[in-house]
Design a protein around this motif. Structure first.
Motif, PDB file in Angstrom:
ATOM      1  N   ALA A 269       2.770  -0.556 -14.408  1.00 33.08           N
ATOM      2  CA  ALA A 269       3.864  -1.277 -13.575  1.00 33.08           C
ATOM      3  C   ALA A 269       3.510  -1.816 -12.499  1.00 33.08           C
ATOM      4  CB  ALA A 269       4.622   0.268 -13.229  1.00 33.08           C
ATOM      5  N   ASN A 270       3.353  -3.084 -12.455  1.00 34.80           N
ATOM      6  CA  ASN A 270       2.981  -3.865 -11.369  1.00 34.80           C
ATOM      7  C   ASN A 270       4.018  -4.289 -10.692  1.00 34.80           C
ATOM      8  OD1 ASN A 270       0.243  -4.207 -10.738  1.00 34.80           O
ATOM      9  ND2 ASN A 270      -0.100  -5.779 -12.050  1.00 34.80           N
ATOM     10  N   ASP A 271       4.045  -4.452  -9.207  1.00 31.00           N
ATOM     11  CA  ASP A 271       5.163  -4.915  -8.434  1.00 31.00           C
ATOM     12  C   ASP A 271       6.298  -4.168  -8.520  1.00 31.00           C
ATOM     13  OD1 ASP A 271       3.090  -6.885  -7.971  1.00 31.00           O
ATOM     14  OD2 ASP A 271       4.068  -8.336  -9.497  1.00 31.00           O
ATOM     15  N   VAL A 272       6.372  -2.893  -8.202  1.00 34.40           N
ATOM     16  CA  VAL A 272       7.617  -2.150  -8.130  1.00 34.40           C
ATOM     17  C   VAL A 272       8.150  -2.204  -6.866  1.00 34.40           C
ATOM     18  CG1 VAL A 272       8.739   0.136  -8.265  1.00 34.40           C
ATOM     19  CG2 VAL A 272       6.969  -0.532  -9.994  1.00 34.40           C
ATOM     20  N   SER A 273       9.109  -2.915  -6.499  1.00 34.94           N
ATOM     21  CA  SER A 273       9.619  -3.018  -4.945  1.00 34.94           C
ATOM     22  C   SER A 273       9.891  -1.883  -4.257  1.00 34.94           C
ATOM     23  CB  SER A 273      10.869  -4.046  -5.047  1.00 34.94           C
ATOM     24  OG  SER A 273      11.264  -4.051  -3.531  1.00 34.94           O
ATOM     25  N   ALA A 274       9.195  -1.775  -2.917  1.00 37.54           N
ATOM     26  CA  ALA A 274       9.511  -0.608  -2.220  1.00 37.54           C
ATOM     27  C   ALA A 274      10.898  -0.739  -1.439  1.00 37.54           C
ATOM     28  CB  ALA A 274       8.356  -0.516  -1.106  1.00 37.54           C
ATOM     29  N   LEU A 275      11.583  -1.738  -1.603  1.00 43.18           N
ATOM     30  CA  LEU A 275      12.811  -1.949  -1.127  1.00 43.18           C
ATOM     31  C   LEU A 275      13.703  -1.116  -2.125  1.00 43.18           C
ATOM     32  CD1 LEU A 275      12.996  -5.766  -0.248  1.00 43.18           C
ATOM     33  CD2 LEU A 275      13.586  -3.700   1.303  1.00 43.18           C
ATOM     34  N   ARG A 276      13.301  -0.741  -3.198  1.00 46.09           N
ATOM     35  CA  ARG A 276      14.039  -0.041  -4.006  1.00 46.09           C
ATOM     36  C   ARG A 276      13.541   1.530  -4.193  1.00 46.09           C
ATOM     37  NH1 ARG A 276      14.178   1.768  -9.556  1.00 46.09           N
ATOM     38  NH2 ARG A 276      12.028   0.975 -10.072  1.00 46.09           N
ATOM     39  N   VAL A 277      12.456   1.644  -4.161  1.00 45.79           N
ATOM     40  CA  VAL A 277      11.990   3.164  -4.264  1.00 45.79           C
ATOM     41  C   VAL A 277      11.157   3.665  -3.027  1.00 45.79           C
ATOM     42  CG1 VAL A 277      11.387   2.391  -6.845  1.00 45.79           C
ATOM     43  CG2 VAL A 277       9.584   2.290  -5.005  1.00 45.79           C
ATOM     44  N   GLY A 278      11.190   2.983  -2.050  1.00 44.71           N
ATOM     45  CA  GLY A 278      10.775   3.493  -0.643  1.00 44.71           C
ATOM     46  C   GLY A 278       9.223   3.092  -0.619  1.00 44.71           C
ATOM     47  N   SER A 279       8.504   3.419   0.758  1.00 46.15           N
ATOM     48  CA  SER A 279       6.852   3.229   0.604  1.00 46.15           C
ATOM     49  C   SER A 279       6.444   4.618   0.490  1.00 46.15           C
ATOM     50  CB  SER A 279       6.885   2.607   2.160  1.00 46.15           C
ATOM     51  OG  SER A 279       5.288   2.728   2.400  1.00 46.15           O
ATOM     52  N   ALA A 280       5.233   4.443   0.025  1.00 49.44           N
ATOM     53  CA  ALA A 280       4.405   5.879  -0.067  1.00 49.44           C
ATOM     54  C   ALA A 280       3.746   6.232   1.213  1.00 49.44           C
ATOM     55  CB  ALA A 280       3.470   5.506  -0.975  1.00 49.44           C
ATOM     56  N   PHE A 281       3.866   5.353   2.262  1.00 46.66           N
ATOM     57  CA  PHE A 281       3.212   5.726   3.667  1.00 46.66           C
ATOM     58  C   PHE A 281       4.341   6.558   4.249  1.00 46.66           C
ATOM     59  CE2 PHE A 281       0.246   2.198   3.052  1.00 46.66           C
ATOM     60  CZ  PHE A 281      -1.037   2.845   3.687  1.00 46.66           C
ATOM     61  N   PRO A 282       4.142   7.292   5.233  1.00 45.82           N
ATOM     62  CA  PRO A 282       4.938   7.849   6.042  1.00 45.82           C
ATOM     63  C   PRO A 282       5.736   6.875   6.907  1.00 45.82           C
ATOM     64  CG  PRO A 282       2.974   8.939   6.250  1.00 45.82           C
ATOM     65  CD  PRO A 282       2.558   7.620   5.523  1.00 45.82           C
ATOM     66  N   GLN A 283       7.123   7.304   6.985  1.00 52.20           N
ATOM     67  CA  GLN A 283       8.066   6.259   7.536  1.00 52.20           C
ATOM     68  C   GLN A 283       8.636   7.078   8.810  1.00 52.20           C
ATOM     69  OE1 GLN A 283       8.737   3.040   6.237  1.00 52.20           O
ATOM     70  NE2 GLN A 283       6.769   3.819   5.348  1.00 52.20           N
ATOM     71  N   VAL A 284       9.037   5.913  10.046  1.00 49.28           N
ATOM     72  CA  VAL A 284       9.355   6.532  11.166  1.00 49.28           C
ATOM     73  C   VAL A 284      10.536   7.332  11.241  1.00 49.28           C
ATOM     74  CG1 VAL A 284      10.221   5.570  13.310  1.00 49.28           C
ATOM     75  CG2 VAL A 284       8.269   4.251  12.326  1.00 49.28           C
ATOM     76  N   SER A 285      11.440   7.262  10.207  1.00 45.35           N
ATOM     77  CA  SER A 285      12.847   7.772  10.298  1.00 45.35           C
ATOM     78  C   SER A 285      12.584   9.146   9.738  1.00 45.35           C
ATOM     79  CB  SER A 285      13.770   6.873   9.406  1.00 45.35           C
ATOM     80  OG  SER A 285      13.269   6.726   8.022  1.00 45.35           O
ATOM     81  N   THR A 286      11.560   9.282   9.101  1.00 51.11           N
ATOM     82  CA  THR A 286      11.365  10.761   8.384  1.00 51.11           C
ATOM     83  C   THR A 286      10.029  11.503   8.742  1.00 51.11           C
ATOM     84  OG1 THR A 286      10.398   9.812   6.306  1.00 51.11           O
ATOM     85  CG2 THR A 286      12.733  10.276   6.468  1.00 51.11           C
ATOM     86  N   ALA A 287       9.060  10.854   9.464  1.00 55.20           N
ATOM     87  CA  ALA A 287       7.755  11.483   9.490  1.00 55.20           C
ATOM     88  C   ALA A 287       7.930  12.424  10.446  1.00 55.20           C
ATOM     89  CB  ALA A 287       6.804  10.256   9.937  1.00 55.20           C
ATOM     90  N   ARG A 288       7.127  13.459  10.599  1.00 52.58           N
ATOM     91  CA  ARG A 288       7.237  14.583  11.578  1.00 52.58           C
ATOM     92  C   ARG A 288       5.589  14.719  11.889  1.00 52.58           C
ATOM     93  NH1 ARG A 288      11.291  13.099  11.417  1.00 52.58           N
ATOM     94  NH2 ARG A 288      13.457  14.183  11.080  1.00 52.58           N
ATOM     95  N   GLY A 289       5.314  15.421  13.139  1.00 53.59           N
ATOM     96  CA  GLY A 289       4.407  15.572  13.486  1.00 53.59           C
ATOM     97  C   GLY A 289       3.291  14.545  13.557  1.00 53.59           C
ATOM     98  N   SER A 290       1.912  14.891  12.767  1.00 56.12           N
ATOM     99  CA  SER A 290       0.851  14.090  12.836  1.00 56.12           C
ATOM    100  C   SER A 290       1.054  12.763  11.718  1.00 56.12           C
ATOM    101  CB  SER A 290      -0.379  14.729  12.184  1.00 56.12           C
ATOM    102  OG  SER A 290      -0.128  15.270  11.011  1.00 56.12           O
ATOM    103  N   ALA A 291       2.276  13.000  10.800  1.00 52.39           N
ATOM    104  CA  ALA A 291       2.521  11.910   9.967  1.00 52.39           C
ATOM    105  C   ALA A 291       2.928  10.600  10.691  1.00 52.39           C
ATOM    106  CB  ALA A 291       3.528  12.479   8.882  1.00 52.39           C
ATOM    107  N   ARG A 292       3.585  11.063  11.810  1.00 47.90           N
ATOM    108  CA  ARG A 292       3.956   9.867  12.752  1.00 47.90           C
ATOM    109  C   ARG A 292       3.197   8.756  13.201  1.00 47.90           C
ATOM    110  NH1 ARG A 292       9.115  10.198  14.098  1.00 47.90           N
ATOM    111  NH2 ARG A 292       9.022   8.505  15.913  1.00 47.90           N
ATOM    112  N   VAL A 293       1.807   9.303  13.250  1.00 47.31           N
ATOM    113  CA  VAL A 293       0.696   8.425  13.637  1.00 47.31           C
ATOM    114  C   VAL A 293       0.591   7.454  12.386  1.00 47.31           C
ATOM    115  CG1 VAL A 293      -1.649   8.092  13.689  1.00 47.31           C
ATOM    116  CG2 VAL A 293      -0.571  10.070  14.634  1.00 47.31           C
ATOM    117  N   TYR A 294       0.763   7.676  11.446  1.00 48.37           N
ATOM    118  CA  TYR A 294       0.444   6.646  10.154  1.00 48.37           C
ATOM    119  C   TYR A 294       1.823   5.906   9.893  1.00 48.37           C
ATOM    120  CZ  TYR A 294      -3.373   9.787   9.377  1.00 48.37           C
ATOM    121  OH  TYR A 294      -4.409  10.666   9.619  1.00 48.37           O
ATOM    122  N   ALA A 295       2.955   6.496  10.284  1.00 43.78           N
ATOM    123  CA  ALA A 295       4.329   5.415   9.851  1.00 43.78           C
ATOM    124  C   ALA A 295       4.322   4.595  11.081  1.00 43.78           C
ATOM    125  CB  ALA A 295       5.567   6.630  10.348  1.00 43.78           C
ATOM    126  N   THR A 296       3.639   4.689  12.105  1.00 39.93           N
ATOM    127  CA  THR A 296       3.727   3.475  13.196  1.00 39.93           C
ATOM    128  C   THR A 296       2.303   2.975  13.176  1.00 39.93           C
ATOM    129  OG1 THR A 296       2.925   5.254  15.033  1.00 39.93           O
ATOM    130  CG2 THR A 296       5.276   4.925  14.686  1.00 39.93           C
TER     131      THR A 296
END
Length: 622
Positions: free
Chosen positions: A272-299
């Protein structure tokens, strides 16, 4: 069990979906049936189902992929691993790793020499795999016939085509209008962006071009991983006991099948190549949902969701474009592959392998671009019926490093492991082979030095009459409007590219003067707004100016072409800025660039890419 009525026979024949297998009604183990129903409710593949009368190794229906026939197996000792020069792998320090654009610029010379490099983050950089709804997520797949990847060029999943809109083959989110365009069919009806992407993706996969790939079924992460395990266990069943196939073993076997070395083997895999993150979301932590140390990677700027919007990226002000300014996901399995391709608009790309088996990546540097494209163009025309002049952008094939090296084309190789990046450089070509189930995520990047490459890409697209994925003219005007507030290196890189484009525009308007009798300034949002339009003839971007005739106002053209045989009295020029305004902008940008350099004497632009002979005359010749 003795019921042999015609209806029952018909039912049993329909359920016996594998040649030579007993009908379902003849023998159906109750335990196996219960197991199948239970696993089916969990959307997981079960090896054996009513369709195949519970064969030990299942069928397409229960595997969610092509079952391996007895002849599909590893051939030990039949081929040796190719000796390909290694592309460099870098291990930046914590300090070096802080800014991706600065670090990539520091390794640019080595990267351009090979076309791609691997960057391994510091040991402390370990983002968690945060793909939303991992348990319920399902995505479309394709079935790759590995034995046909060389001789049957397949349609490039990322290609754009048709006429009328740059949105063909992908979509914008937040643009003036939404488009879905396939095979030249254009719709201006605004659509929900997720539905647009899904419809576009499904139409693309339904049409099987050549015999190299066809549409698969919907998979989850768990089901694709399980099919990969099934494939590896069955395919490598003759592998020496006590040793699992290495990266080199899988790579060598892949090329044996693709090149048809020795006995011809039919092998099919799923990816499965080229599955859009706009549809399924990113696998990196996101600012809107990240908590604690995960926010470092979200930003983090290395988060591929953030990379295109880096303060010094020319894509910073672009809207959401799937796979360019927002990430693609790539879910692969053992021996699935991504055939040779170059990034849209000669952009940089950055791909992060979240988890899973290694990828083997190959690259051809931009210095061998003409050689490679000539070889690939000849190969595609020889092995496919595609006669389009932009076939190089719409179709792709898998040629081995040895095949390319025999033609004097340099090829480099690297192995990407978990928690590492692969960076590809402008105008390079690259391909990859997966050695097992894995999940990667990528997006594009446009550092200041890309502006020159982007300008050259516009010329190549124009000559091939290929639909460009970006409006380079729009990017130039956007950057010009915010130039006083951009980073110094971008202030230094923009003026020469902008000035060159203004000179081209002056020549084009002068030479087109005999084709029209009146002119109009473009009013944003009006019928003459060319923001989303491309030339009816050559697909060139019309953001700065266009020719429009009263006989066919929707068929706008660039200043080199006309869409009808009407005389100049019926045709007009529409333009976004006067030449005087454009020249004024160019002068202001030069002053800003000079000031930026005077404040920082160490600032220096990299050498511009060498323009090929056809690029120099394209705008004057049309």
């Amino acid at each position: 069990g003795g019921d042999c009525t015609p209806d029952v026979k018909k039912r049993d024949a329909a359920n016996a979906n594998v040649a030579g297998s007993p009908a379902w009604g003849a023998a159906t183990p109750v335990g196996a049936a219960k197991k199948w129903l239970q696993q089916l409710s969990n959307s997981e593949p079960n090896f054996g189902c009513p369709k195949c009368s519970f064969l030990k190794h299942g069928c397409f229906f229960c595997l969610k992929g092509p079952p391996l026939e007895p002849e599909m197996r590893y051939k030990p000792g039949s081929v040796k691993t190719e000796l390909v020069p290694k592309a460099p792998t870098f291990h930046p320090t914590e300090e070096e790793f802080e800014d991706p654009l600065e670090y990539i610029n520091s390794i640019r010379l080595q990267g351009e020499r090979c076309g791609a490099v691997c960057v391994v983050p510091p040991p402390s950089w370990t983002p968690t795999f945060s793909l939303p709804n991992q348990q319920t997520l399902h995505f479309a797949t394709r079935i790759q016939a590995l034995h046909e990847l060389k001789t049957h060029p397949v349609r490039n999943q990322r290609s754009t085509g048709g006429t009328g809109s740059r949105a063909s083959g992908r979509w914008y989110s937040g643009a003036k209008t939404q488009y879905i365009s396939k095979d030249g069919v254009l719709s201006r009806k605004p659509l929900d962006h997720r539905q647009a992407e899904e419809d576009s993706s499904s139409k693309q996969q339904e049409a099987r071009d050549g015999r190299g790939a066809r549409a698969g079924v919907m998979h989850s992460l768990a089901s694709l991983g399980k099919f990969d395990s099934y494939f590896r266990e069955r395919y490598f069943r003759d592998f020496p006991e006590g040793r699992a196939p290495s990266v080199d073993d899988v790579e060598a076997e892949f090329w044996r099948v693709v090149d048809g070395a020795g006995e011809t083997t039919k092998v099919e895999v799923v990816d499965a190549n080229d599955v859009s993150a706009l549809r399924v979301g990113s696998a990196f932590p996101q600012v809107s949902t990240a908590r604690g140390s995960a926010r470092v990677y979200a930003t983090s700027l290395w988060n591929v969701s953030n990379l295109p919007k880096h303060p010094a990226s020319a894509l910073r002000y672009e809207e959401a474009i799937a796979g360019i300014t927002t990430p693609w996901h790539h879910f692969g399995m053992c021996m699935s592959a991504s055939p040779w391709h170059s990034e849209h608009h000669s952009l940089y790309s950055v791909s992060y392998l979240h988890h899973g088996a290694a990828k083997v990546c190959y690259s051809v540097p931009s210095s061998a671009l003409d050689q490679f494209e000539a070889a690939m163009r000849e190969h595609i025309s020889k092995h496919s019926k595609c006669a389009r002049r932009d076939a190089l952008y719409t179709h792709s094939a898998m040629l081995s490093p040895s095949c390319l090296a025999a033609q004097g084309i340099p090829v480099y190789r690297l192995v990407q492991e978990e928690n590492s990046f692969v960076v590809t450089f402008p105008s390079s070509y690259h391909a990859c082979v997966n050695t097992g189930f894995n999940c990667a995520e990528s997006s594009n990047l446009a550092p200041p030095d890309w502006l020159q490459y982007g300008a050259q890409a516009v010329v190549k697209y124009k000559l091939a009459r290929h639909l460009a994925p970006l409006s380079h003219d729009k990017i130039l005007l956007l950057l010009a409007s915010v130039s006083p507030f951009t980073p110094p290196l971008l202030q230094l890189a923009l003026p020469p590219v902008f000035k060159q484009r203004v000179e081209q525009e002056k020549i084009m308007r002068r030479e087109a003067a005999s084709l029209y009798s009146r002119s109009y300034i473009i009013r944003v949002g009006s019928e003459n707004d060319t923001e989303d339009d491309t030339c009816y003839v050559c697909n060139t971007d019309l953001y700065w100016s266009a020719l429009v005739c009263v006989c066919s106002p929707c068929n706008k053209t660039c200043l080199h072409h006309t869409a009808c045989k009407c005389g100049p009295s019926k045709r007009g020029l529409v333009y976004r800025h006067t030449l005087q305004d454009l020249e004024g902008m160019a002068t202001s940008l030069c002053e800003i660039g000079q000031e930026a350099q005077s404040c920082n004497s160490s600032l220096a632009l990299p050498s511009p890419p060498p323009f090929t002979s056809y690029a120099l005359s394209a705008f004057s010749a049309g």
